[in-house]
Design a protein around this motif. Structure first.
Motif, PDB file in Angstrom:
ATOM      1  N   ARG A  37       0.817  -1.196   0.000  1.00  0.00           N
ATOM      2  CA  ARG A  37       0.000   0.000   0.000  1.00  0.00           C
ATOM      3  C   ARG A  37       0.857   1.256   0.000  1.00  0.00           C
ATOM      4  O   ARG A  37       1.923   1.293   0.596  1.00  0.00           O
ATOM      5  CB  ARG A  37      -0.926   0.013   1.196  1.00  0.00           C
ATOM      6  N   LEU A  75      -0.584   6.790   3.246  1.00  0.00           N
ATOM      7  CA  LEU A  75      -1.876   7.478   3.283  1.00  0.00           C
ATOM      8  C   LEU A  75      -1.697   8.945   2.959  1.00  0.00           C
ATOM      9  O   LEU A  75      -2.379   9.520   2.128  1.00  0.00           O
ATOM     10  CB  LEU A  75      -2.500   7.329   4.674  1.00  0.00           C
ATOM     11  N   ASP A 121      -2.099   9.906   8.525  1.00  0.00           N
ATOM     12  CA  ASP A 121      -2.039   9.023   9.672  1.00  0.00           C
ATOM     13  C   ASP A 121      -1.156   9.672  10.731  1.00  0.00           C
ATOM     14  O   ASP A 121      -0.407  10.588  10.435  1.00  0.00           O
ATOM     15  CB  ASP A 121      -1.452   7.676   9.240  1.00  0.00           C
ATOM     16  N   LEU A 161      -5.281  11.098  11.788  1.00  0.00           N
ATOM     17  CA  LEU A 161      -5.817   9.835  12.314  1.00  0.00           C
ATOM     18  C   LEU A 161      -5.088   9.495  13.621  1.00  0.00           C
ATOM     19  O   LEU A 161      -4.166   8.702  13.670  1.00  0.00           O
ATOM     20  CB  LEU A 161      -5.676   8.728  11.273  1.00  0.00           C
ATOM     21  N   ARG A 209       1.380  -2.701  18.920  1.00  0.00           N
ATOM     22  CA  ARG A 209       1.159  -1.265  18.840  1.00  0.00           C
ATOM     23  C   ARG A 209       1.094  -0.588  20.205  1.00  0.00           C
ATOM     24  O   ARG A 209       0.658   0.566  20.296  1.00  0.00           O
ATOM     25  CB  ARG A 209      -0.119  -0.984  18.031  1.00  0.00           C
ATOM     26  N   LYS A 256      -8.788   6.680  17.933  1.00  0.00           N
ATOM     27  CA  LYS A 256      -8.883   5.309  17.421  1.00  0.00           C
ATOM     28  C   LYS A 256      -8.354   4.317  18.440  1.00  0.00           C
ATOM     29  O   LYS A 256      -7.733   4.736  19.413  1.00  0.00           O
ATOM     30  CB  LYS A 256      -8.137   5.195  16.093  1.00  0.00           C
ATOM     31  N   HIS A 257      -8.538   3.001  18.316  1.00  0.00           N
ATOM     32  CA  HIS A 257      -9.393   2.277  17.391  1.00  0.00           C
ATOM     33  C   HIS A 257     -10.458   1.645  18.267  1.00  0.00           C
ATOM     34  O   HIS A 257     -10.115   0.827  19.141  1.00  0.00           O
ATOM     35  CB  HIS A 257      -8.641   1.162  16.680  1.00  0.00           C
ATOM     36  N   ARG A 290      -5.151  -9.543  13.637  1.00  0.00           N
ATOM     37  CA  ARG A 290      -5.992  -8.409  14.068  1.00  0.00           C
ATOM     38  C   ARG A 290      -7.265  -8.285  13.241  1.00  0.00           C
ATOM     39  O   ARG A 290      -8.266  -7.771  13.697  1.00  0.00           O
ATOM     40  CB  ARG A 290      -5.212  -7.099  14.017  1.00  0.00           C
ATOM     41  N   MET A 350     -12.344   6.139  14.959  1.00  0.00           N
ATOM     42  CA  MET A 350     -12.111   5.045  14.016  1.00  0.00           C
ATOM     43  C   MET A 350     -12.482   3.718  14.662  1.00  0.00           C
ATOM     44  O   MET A 350     -12.037   3.415  15.772  1.00  0.00           O
ATOM     45  CB  MET A 350     -10.632   5.026  13.615  1.00  0.00           C
ATOM     46  N   TYR A 404     -10.245  -3.220  13.547  1.00  0.00           N
ATOM     47  CA  TYR A 404     -10.291  -4.391  12.675  1.00  0.00           C
ATOM     48  C   TYR A 404     -11.018  -5.581  13.296  1.00  0.00           C
ATOM     49  O   TYR A 404     -11.647  -6.366  12.611  1.00  0.00           O
ATOM     50  CB  TYR A 404      -8.865  -4.857  12.358  1.00  0.00           C
ATOM     51  N   ASP A 456     -11.291   1.650   9.943  1.00  0.00           N
ATOM     52  CA  ASP A 456      -9.869   1.467   9.686  1.00  0.00           C
ATOM     53  C   ASP A 456      -9.755   0.994   8.228  1.00  0.00           C
ATOM     54  O   ASP A 456     -10.755   0.704   7.569  1.00  0.00           O
ATOM     55  CB  ASP A 456      -9.259   0.458  10.668  1.00  0.00           C
ATOM     56  N   TRP A 457      -8.552   0.904   7.737  1.00  0.00           N
ATOM     57  CA  TRP A 457      -8.346   0.576   6.330  1.00  0.00           C
ATOM     58  C   TRP A 457      -8.669  -0.902   6.095  1.00  0.00           C
ATOM     59  O   TRP A 457      -7.958  -1.784   6.571  1.00  0.00           O
ATOM     60  CB  TRP A 457      -6.908   0.849   5.938  1.00  0.00           C
ATOM     61  N   LEU A 466     -12.781   4.274   5.114  1.00  0.00           N
ATOM     62  CA  LEU A 466     -11.450   4.855   4.909  1.00  0.00           C
ATOM     63  C   LEU A 466     -10.770   4.225   3.708  1.00  0.00           C
ATOM     64  O   LEU A 466     -10.883   3.028   3.466  1.00  0.00           O
ATOM     65  CB  LEU A 466     -10.589   4.613   6.151  1.00  0.00           C
ATOM     66  N   ASN A 467     -10.024   5.044   2.999  1.00  0.00           N
ATOM     67  CA  ASN A 467      -9.234   4.597   1.863  1.00  0.00           C
ATOM     68  C   ASN A 467     -10.114   3.936   0.808  1.00  0.00           C
ATOM     69  O   ASN A 467     -11.268   4.302   0.656  1.00  0.00           O
ATOM     70  CB  ASN A 467      -8.067   3.719   2.319  1.00  0.00           C
ATOM     71  N   GLU A 511       2.972  -1.976  14.141  1.00  0.00           N
ATOM     72  CA  GLU A 511       1.800  -2.451  13.424  1.00  0.00           C
ATOM     73  C   GLU A 511       2.122  -3.790  12.759  1.00  0.00           C
ATOM     74  O   GLU A 511       3.146  -3.928  12.087  1.00  0.00           O
ATOM     75  CB  GLU A 511       1.379  -1.404  12.396  1.00  0.00           C
TER      76      GLU A 511
HETATM   77  C1  BGC Z   1      -4.037   1.408  10.922  1.00  0.00           C
HETATM   78  C2  BGC Z   1      -4.673   2.719  11.321  1.00  0.00           C
HETATM   79  C3  BGC Z   1      -4.257   3.802  10.383  1.00  0.00           C
HETATM   80  C4  BGC Z   1      -4.573   3.399   8.957  1.00  0.00           C
HETATM   81  C5  BGC Z   1      -4.152   4.471   7.984  1.00  0.00           C
HETATM   82  C6  BGC Z   1      -4.230   1.107   9.451  1.00  0.00           C
HETATM   83  O1  BGC Z   1      -3.458   0.013   9.065  1.00  0.00           O
HETATM   84  O2  BGC Z   1      -4.570   0.380  11.708  1.00  0.00           O
HETATM   85  O3  BGC Z   1      -4.307   3.055  12.632  1.00  0.00           O
HETATM   86  O4  BGC Z   1      -4.882   5.006  10.739  1.00  0.00           O
HETATM   87  O5  BGC Z   1      -3.875   2.207   8.645  1.00  0.00           O
HETATM   88  O6  BGC Z   1      -4.439   4.123   6.716  1.00  0.00           O
END
Ligand code: BGC
Length: 733
Positions: A11, A14, A106, A155, A169, A206-207, A217, A250, A253, A284-285, A303-304, A476
């Motif tokens: 990816r 962001l 982010d 975020l 995290r 978040k989250h 997750r 937010m 997952y 969340d994404w 999101l996204n 993450e």
């Molecule tokens: C994370 C989020 C983050 C998002 C941004 C996700 O993988 O869990 O905390 O805000 O990505 O795109």
């Protein structure tokens, strides 16, 4: 270490550096007239700042087409035309005139997607400062950088309950206590949203909720009873919401009791109704799994890359009656109202966003967080601060230097693993800062990269003092089940301490770690992931230019077997026969963090709230009285009994009546104060049963409300959860 899902690897960031290009193609922008003048174009009545955010959002949506309304449910990806991973090949209608460009970044820690931002220490370091003023200041600095970089939604911050320190995290959150977490999160939300009135930025907390591990997750269920959910996992959100108004929250997952967070009715029942959240819920994404179910549950924005909330899917669901127009309107209203409330309509993003947004003032804030957030865990024989008699210092370990050893350097520990879109190119290496500071007292430094423990031991043996840095890389997608240092760090520290008993271990970790060498070293400093100013803050602390004041926001266990989550069912959970969702059993219930250790009578390695100073403090004179409305008025005296100025974080805990079923005690107040030698201060705190932390209450699932049990309450005051010299009991009738 879990395998990262394929999507995560490929990816893009962001906060894409394409922001400028995107801005070039932007939809119509709001005029830059100040809110005070309240001038707005006649065709844009929603720009009337004399009206409330709610009224303005209604005016805008009343004038919008269905397509324009649907766009708000995916407004963030819609603002990335041409970026297929975000906009998903969809053509979106332009929004109405005077509608702002909305750009997300982010970052609970720092702004992402550009190189010249200030890299602040990780949030767990912020938590260790216990400093709400500093939390706000840092967030305001971050917001200023975001805005000038062309982003007006951040975020972050995030809260968790740090159910297990194994969670990758942990470093992104504020530790294991809901009061500390919720209070610091609120301070940061306020700093982000109100810190720079002419550069408004909206925060997303978040989250939500019970997002407590990275292992599976996206395919795990956090299973718990209602009381645990309310008292442990909802509570930091509730406290944050009582002291701030984030525009967004937010959803996470994971599933909660078998239902994905982003389609869980908790969004409506707990978050929006019970906790009164009036902003919007964003996913969340990739955490959305349905259209109708999610919308009905209270998810307002995807999101996204839009999948379930793509305009086509939403229209199809409208067509079949799976969703209603009223649900769409409500979601869009929440989104638009939050943007207006945050000021995004009234102050346009810069037409030329800058990629060079760090400032000396912001780096000073980063330095202050790293300094205040470093926790002195051990100081045997007052090895620290380093005395003027120390003439030769061995600095050991790969993270001490900007020159990588097997790929590891100071930059490796600036922030947590898998933070996309950030770099730490301006990191001040501990080696450089210590060398410079040592020279001021005529001392010399030798460096050993730690790749060969025997060579490191030889270097240590030859020195007056050895400073050895241990690290781990978690973040993450990366849990740390063993709580161990990376790069054979335990072996390295052991070898160094065996060669020279005058050893100080500095830990750069995202969470608690085990310390099998603990009794061999004289000094231990937990510096977490200390950001780009780490060298400067560490040198000042080691040489005593600054006095350590950090306090642990989480318990450090003696062994992984002591954790509240020590069975496989609890962590990482198990896949049932034929099932593809890992079932994680939160059977420890309310016994999270220090409450577990207290209730089970387990001695931690270092307890919650603990941290040493180069001075000492004494407590006396505790008075507790009950005042009207079930409030406790607590007063006590703190005195600096040492020889130098220092900052003490006084903590007040409360044990509830036994019949309440509460494990151990709970933190109900904390106060930082700087005291000169010999100086004392009278501390007065009110513990209010009506406050959002519900300090005197427990959740009663039978009646769905907080209840305050009658009986004996014991107030404890002191300097950590295990050092509470003052105690007084009172009875509530
Ligand atoms: C994370 C989020 C983050 C998002 C941004 C996700 O993988 O869990 O905390 O805000 O990505 O795109």
């Amino acid at each position: 270490m879990p395998t990262p899902p394929r999507r995560a690897r490929r990816r893009p960031r962001l906060a894409v550096p394409l922001a400028a290009a995107v801005l070039g193609l932007s939809v119509l922008q709001a005029p830059s007239g100040s809110a005070a003048e309240n001038t707005f174009p006649a065709e844009c009545p929603w720009m009337d700042t004399g009206k409330s955010a709610d009224q303005r959002a209604h005016l805008l949506l009343d004038a919008s087409t269905l397509d324009q309304t649907l766009r708000w449910l995916v407004e963030q990806p819609a603002n990335y035309p041409g970026v297929d991973d975000f906009e998903g090949g969809i053509s979106y209608p332009s929004q109405l005139p005077c509608t702002p460009q909305v750009q997300y970044t982010d970052g609970p820690d720092s702004v992402r997607g550009t190189d010249n931002v200030t890299v602040f220490p990780s949030q767990i370091s912020m938590a260790a400062t216990w400093d709400t003023t500093l939390a706000r200041t840092k967030a305001a600095a971050q917001a200023d950088e975001a805005f000038r970089n062309g982003k007006n939604v951040v975020l972050g911050p995030g809260v968790s309950s740090s159910r297990t320190p194994q969670a990758g995290r942990t470093g992104e959150y504020f530790g294991e206590d809901s009061l500390l977490s919720g209070t610091l999160a609120a301070a940061q939300i306020n700093g982000l949203q109100d810190g720079n009135p002419d550069e408004p930025v909206m925060a997303v907390l978040k989250h939500y909720v019970a997002n407590e591990q990275e292992t599976n997750r996206e395919t795990s269920s956090s299973n718990m009873d209602e009381r645990t959910l309310r008292e442990v996992y909802d509570l930091p959100f509730e406290i944050a919401l009582s002291k701030s108004s984030p525009g967004g929250i937010m959803c996470s997952y994971n599933q909660i009791n078998g239902v994905y967070s982003c389609e869980n009715p908790l969004l409506k029942t707990n978050l929006k109704k019970e906790l009164g959240f009036d902003g919007y819920v964003v996913s969340d994404w990739g955490s959305v799994h349905s259209t109708g179910k999610s919308l009905a549950a209270g998810l307002d924005q995807e999101l996204n890359r839009p999948i379930h909330y793509s305009p086509d899917n939403l229209k199809a669901a409208l067509g079949t009656g799976e969703i209603t127009r009223a649900q769409i309107d409500e979601a869009a209203l929440r989104v638009v109202r939050a943007y207006i409330q945050a000021g995004l309509f009234d102050h346009r993003l810069p037409s030329q966003p800058s990629s060079d947004v760090t400032t000396e003032a912001h780096r000073a804030v980063a330095r202050q967080v790293a300094t205040q957030g470093s926790v002195l865990l051990k100081n045997q024989g007052k090895i620290l601060p380093l005395s003027s008699g120390v003439k030769k210092i061995a600095v050991i370990g790969p993270t001490a230097s900007n020159t990588p050893t097997n790929g590891v350097s100071t930059r490796t520990v600036c922030f947590q693993a898998n933070v996309w879109g950030m770099d730490c190119r301006n990191a001040v290496a501990p080696l450089d800062a210590i060398t410079e500071r040592a020279a001021q007292q005529g001392a010399g430094v030798v460096y050993n990269d730690g790749s060969d423990p025997a060579a490191a031991a030889a270097a240590a043996k030859d020195a007056d003092v050895a400073v050895v840095l241990g690290y781990n890389v978690i973040g993450e997608l990366v849990d740390d089940p063993g709580l161990t240092l990376d790069g054979r760090g335990d072996q390295l520290i052991d070898a160094v301490a065996s060669a020279n008993p005058d050893t100080v271990a500095v830990l750069e970790t995202g969470s608690a770690v085990l310390m099998p060498w603990q009794s061999k070293v004289k000094g231990i400093m937990e510096a977490w992931y200390p950001g780009q100013e780490q060298g400067n803050s560490l040198a000042r602390l080691l040489f005593g230019d600054d006095n350590p004041s950090g306090r642990l926001p989480m318990t450090f266990p003696k062994s992984a077997a002591d954790l509240p989550t020590s069975t496989e069912q609890q962590y990482p959970g198990v896949f049932p026969e034929g099932g593809n969702i890992r079932q994680v059993d939160y059977s420890e219930g309310l016994k999270v963090g220090y409450k577990w250790y207290d209730a089970e009578g387990i001695e931690p390695l270092y307890p919650f709230g603990y941290g040493l100073s180069y001075t000492s403090f004494a407590y006396d004179n505790l008075h507790v009285k009950v005042v009207k409305g079930n409030k406790l008025e607590v007063t006590f005296k703190v005195t600096n009994t040492g020889r130098r100025t220092g900052t003490e974080t006084s903590q007040v805990y409360l044990t509830l009546p036994r019949a309440s079923g509460e494990p151990g005690k709970r933190l109900v107040s904390f106060r930082r104060q700087e005291l000169e030698p010999g100086q004392h201060r009278q501390i007065r705190v009110t513990v209010d049963s009506g406050s959002a932390g519900h300090p005197l209450s427990v959740w009663d699932p039978a009646t769905d409300r907080w209840v305050t049990p009658k009986g004996t309450y014991t107030v404890h005051a002191g300097s950590s959860s295990r050092d509470l010299p003052l105690e007084k009991s009172i009875i509530l009738h």
